[in-house]
Design a protein around this motif. Structure first.
Motif, PDB file in Angstrom:
ATOM      1  N   MET A 117       0.801  -1.217   0.000  1.00 19.24           N
ATOM      2  CA  MET A 117       0.000   0.000   0.000  1.00 19.24           C
ATOM      3  C   MET A 117       0.840   1.276   0.000  1.00 19.24           C
ATOM      4  SD  MET A 117      -3.030  -1.161  -0.181  1.00 19.24           S
ATOM      5  CE  MET A 117      -3.953   0.350   0.068  1.00 19.24           C
ATOM      6  N   TYR A 123      -5.078   6.055   0.170  1.00 15.02           N
ATOM      7  CA  TYR A 123      -5.581   5.173   1.217  1.00 15.02           C
ATOM      8  C   TYR A 123      -4.977   5.574   2.567  1.00 15.02           C
ATOM      9  CZ  TYR A 123      -7.557   1.999  -2.235  1.00 15.02           C
ATOM     10  OH  TYR A 123      -8.309   1.449  -3.253  1.00 15.02           O
ATOM     11  N   LYS A 124      -5.829   5.844   3.535  1.00 19.30           N
ATOM     12  CA  LYS A 124      -5.417   6.139   4.898  1.00 19.30           C
ATOM     13  C   LYS A 124      -5.660   4.902   5.761  1.00 19.30           C
ATOM     14  CE  LYS A 124      -4.695  10.266   3.406  1.00 19.30           C
ATOM     15  NZ  LYS A 124      -3.313  10.655   3.007  1.00 19.30           N
ATOM     16  N   VAL A 125      -4.737   4.622   6.663  1.00 21.18           N
ATOM     17  CA  VAL A 125      -4.825   3.393   7.452  1.00 21.18           C
ATOM     18  C   VAL A 125      -5.196   3.706   8.899  1.00 21.18           C
ATOM     19  CG1 VAL A 125      -2.330   3.410   7.887  1.00 21.18           C
ATOM     20  CG2 VAL A 125      -3.613   1.281   8.124  1.00 21.18           C
ATOM     21  N   ASP A 154       5.851   2.378   6.000  1.00 25.64           N
ATOM     22  CA  ASP A 154       5.092   3.497   5.452  1.00 25.64           C
ATOM     23  C   ASP A 154       5.579   4.779   6.109  1.00 25.64           C
ATOM     24  OD1 ASP A 154       3.222   5.379   4.588  1.00 25.64           O
ATOM     25  OD2 ASP A 154       1.565   3.933   4.608  1.00 25.64           O
ATOM     26  N   TYR A 188      -7.536  -0.006   5.366  1.00 32.18           N
ATOM     27  CA  TYR A 188      -7.025   0.982   4.414  1.00 32.18           C
ATOM     28  C   TYR A 188      -8.236   1.551   3.686  1.00 32.18           C
ATOM     29  CZ  TYR A 188      -2.212  -0.514   5.158  1.00 32.18           C
ATOM     30  OH  TYR A 188      -0.984  -0.786   5.719  1.00 32.18           O
ATOM     31  N   GLU A 194     -12.544   0.342   0.527  1.00 28.46           N
ATOM     32  CA  GLU A 194     -11.840   0.014   1.757  1.00 28.46           C
ATOM     33  C   GLU A 194     -11.283  -1.404   1.675  1.00 28.46           C
ATOM     34  OE1 GLU A 194     -13.213   1.085   5.970  1.00 28.46           O
ATOM     35  OE2 GLU A 194     -13.844  -1.013   5.759  1.00 28.46           O
TER      36      GLU A 194
END
Length: 233
Positions: A117, A123-125, A154, A188, A194
């Motif tokens: 990712m 995409y935010k985790v 990341d 994510y 998602e």
């Protein structure tokens, strides 16, 4: 093996049953601070106590040159100190935020997904963990391990924080519900979709079995280890 159990709550009792069923001898079942007198000369100590007691419990055992397998969470600010004590006394220390085989495979999957990712900034985790209401620390040690696995791959994230976060902080939501052994989820999320991975424990037996396997593995070792060493080395 001769095993001393330091911390004899629910986990200690399950470890007792599993270790005994495998032919190991439990030479001490302690709810008090371990000493040379009450440990009864074990080959290894398995420590599942409380955050406020863990450091002195581990320190005492390592200074007696007894290897320690520890599953207590919530005390990790002093973990580096413990590792130095293990090295100074030429013995072994193994910490696991979670000893379950499934969870440790989940840790590896989490790191693999973080690598995949990394190029996709849309995409935010975030993480979520759910545990029983008796658990004293939040977030769980396993959630912290998951966060550290993500941050290692990341560069957008350099710290974790409970609840909603902004910028470089990785959010962890900690939920407490009756009699939940442990559930961990990694999300994510983009504006369009998602991706979710999760692990759900059905009982404490998987944690206890892994702790006994780790205790079997650590005999004869010197240094500091994790469940990665036990399962994947």
């Amino acid at each position: 093996m001769k095993i001393a159990l330091v911390g004899y709550g629910k986990m200690g009792k399950i470890i007792d049953e599993i270790a005994s069923s495998k032919g190991h001898e439990i030479v001490a079942r302690l709810s008090e601070t371990p000493t040379a007198e009450n440990l009864n000369n074990p080959d290894v100590v398995i420590e599942f106590s409380q955050p406020e007691a863990a450091f002195i419990n581990i320190k005492n055992c390592l200074e007696l040159q007894i290897p320690v397998v520890c599953g207590t969470t919530g005390w990790l600010a002093r973990k580096a100190e413990v590792e130095s004590i293990a090295e100074a006394n030429t013995t072994a220390f193994l910490y696991g935020s979670n000893f379950s085989l499934g969870v440790n495979l989940f840790f590896a999957l989490n790191e693999k997904l973080a690598k995949l990712m990394r190029p996709f900034d849309e995409y935010k985790v975030q993480l979520k963990e759910i545990h029983h209401t008796h658990k004293k620390d939040a977030p769980s040690g396993s959630a912290i391990s998951l966060a550290e696995g993500i941050m290692a791959h990341d560069a957008r994230y350099n710290a974790w924080k409970l609840e909603e976060t902004k910028g470089a902080e990785l959010g962890i939501f900690a939920i407490r519900e009756d009699e939940v052994p442990g559930t961990h989820k990694v999300y994510y999320r983009s504006d369009l979709d998602e991706i979710e991975i999760s692990h759900t424990a059905f009982s404490r037996n998987g944690f206890a079995q892994g702790a006994v396997i780790a205790a079997e593995w650590i005999i004869g070792k010197k240094g500091n280890f994790t469940m990665k060493d036990v399962l994947f080395s």
